[in-house]
Enzyme design. Structure first.
Site, PDB file in Angstrom:
ATOM      1  N   LYS A  31      -7.172   1.323  -2.908  1.00 20.15           N
ATOM      2  CA  LYS A  31      -6.788   0.873  -1.565  1.00 20.15           C
ATOM      3  C   LYS A  31      -7.020   1.981  -0.542  1.00 20.15           C
ATOM      4  O   LYS A  31      -7.397   1.715   0.605  1.00 20.15           O
ATOM      5  CB  LYS A  31      -5.327   0.431  -1.549  1.00 20.15           C
ATOM      6  CG  LYS A  31      -4.844  -0.088  -0.191  1.00 20.15           C
ATOM      7  CD  LYS A  31      -5.651  -1.296   0.306  1.00 20.15           C
ATOM      8  CE  LYS A  31      -5.254  -1.724   1.715  1.00 20.15           C
ATOM      9  NZ  LYS A  31      -3.933  -2.375   1.770  1.00 20.15           N
ATOM     10  N   LYS A  74       0.596   4.871   8.449  1.00 24.53           N
ATOM     11  CA  LYS A  74       1.178   5.247   7.152  1.00 24.53           C
ATOM     12  C   LYS A  74       0.114   5.371   6.082  1.00 24.53           C
ATOM     13  O   LYS A  74       0.060   6.348   5.339  1.00 24.53           O
ATOM     14  CB  LYS A  74       2.238   4.208   6.759  1.00 24.53           C
ATOM     15  CG  LYS A  74       2.831   4.395   5.368  1.00 24.53           C
ATOM     16  CD  LYS A  74       2.178   3.496   4.312  1.00 24.53           C
ATOM     17  CE  LYS A  74       2.396   2.028   4.613  1.00 24.53           C
ATOM     18  NZ  LYS A  74       1.840   1.164   3.529  1.00 24.53           N
ATOM     19  N   THR A  91       0.872  -1.173   0.000  1.00 27.43           N
ATOM     20  CA  THR A  91       0.000   0.000   0.000  1.00 27.43           C
ATOM     21  C   THR A  91       0.904   1.216   0.000  1.00 27.43           C
ATOM     22  O   THR A  91       1.640   1.467   0.951  1.00 27.43           O
ATOM     23  CB  THR A  91      -0.921   0.008   1.225  1.00 27.43           C
ATOM     24  OG1 THR A  91      -1.761  -1.143   1.169  1.00 27.43           O
ATOM     25  CG2 THR A  91      -1.788   1.259   1.239  1.00 27.43           C
TER      26      THR A  91
END
Length: 292
Positions: free
Chosen positions: A177, A245, A102
């Site tokens: 995502k 993150k 990701t």
């Protein structure tokens, strides 16, 4: 353009919680596997299953025609692909480069551009489904890149997941995502608060789950992480540090598009509190500890 189990030589970089299971499933499917990880011991069991160890990403790239990465952060992705000793510079012409981390949509577009200049094909293909989905080859795979490239490597994806969707050009997989992570962020808060409420009300939390997980409140997090919260199991299927993150990437991308994401901001703040108390290596379900 196309690959078969006989012609594909897959290099896999990053054998953590997710990568370990993904490599196992590719080996089980009959593919030739080459592996690299910054911590060599993480690949010992995979080598015992037949994978070949390489000392550097560059060496791995030179001996394979498919490179898959599943690492931690965008800066790791950038170094592995675009660094002087990176995959793009050392990959064979015609190789397929698939980042399943990701990461940033803009970085995915940069990698595709640089790969094309060297005669390689690139896809961004982040996943959802956590450690369970990786182990059981039931990942949801969101893919960005050219249609022909997606079609050529789809059989490889089919060894890893069951919901495989080509979302559009380079970066589209990463944007999708982010949609996934945005939906999870607020939902996770709701799951924690619901279970904390059940406990405060003197209810049996497991019994409450039986009633609410199949109704309108149902979600993957409720069914899969709710029981872990109740049991006090906060070991990582997905690390808090990696979710922070991801939420940071989502916030930056949303800001660039002029979109306010209030739920993401709240979730990032709450997970930041956990990280500040040394829980960054716990699973995302550890958010529950803020309520009990």
């Amino acid at each position: 353009m196309g690959l078969t189990k006989e012609t594909a030589r897959i290099g896999f970089i990053g054998t953590g919680v997710m990568g370990q299971s993904m490599v196992r499933n590719l080996i089980k499917a009959g593919y030739e596997l080459h592996v690299y990880s910054r911590t060599k011991s993480k690949t010992d069991e995979l080598v015992a299953l037949g994978a070949k160890w390489h000392d550097t990403p560059a060496e791995l790239a030179r001996e394979t025609n498919v490179v898959i990465t599943m690492v931690g952060y965008p800066h790791d992705v950038e170094e592995i692909y675009l660094g002087e000793a990176g995959v793009v510079r050392h990959a064979q012409p015609g190789a397929y480069l698939i980042d399943m981390t990701t990461s940033s949509p803009s970085l995915a577009r940069r990698i595709e551009k640089e790969a094309a200049l060297r005669g390689c094909h690139s896809l961004d293909a982040p996943v959802s489904g956590g450690d369970v989905g990786a182990r059981e080859a039931r990942l949801s795979i969101m893919v960005g890149g050219e249609t022909e490239v997606f079609d050529a490597v789809k059989p490889i994806f089919e060894a890893l997941g069951t919901n495989i969707v080509h979302q559009g050009p380079a970066g589209a997989g990463q944007h999708t995502k982010m949609c996934n992570q945005i939906a999870i962020a607020s939902n996770m808060i709701g799951v924690c608060e619901a279970l904390a409420y059940a406990k405060k009300a003197g209810l049996d939390q497991a019994t409450v789950l039986k009633s609410i997980e199949t109704g309108a409140a149902g979600s993957w997090s409720l069914s899969n992480l709710g029981p872990r919260m109740i049991a006090g199991n906060f070991e990582p299927g997905f690390y808090i540090k990696h979710f922070i993150k991801d939420l940071g990437i989502a916030l930056q991308a949303a800001e660039e598009m002029g979109l306010e994401t209030h739920g993401v901001k709240l979730a990032k703040s709450l997970y930041g509190q956990l990280a500040a108390h040394g829980k960054e290596d716990k699973g995302t379900q550890a958010l529950y500890t803020l309520y009990i």
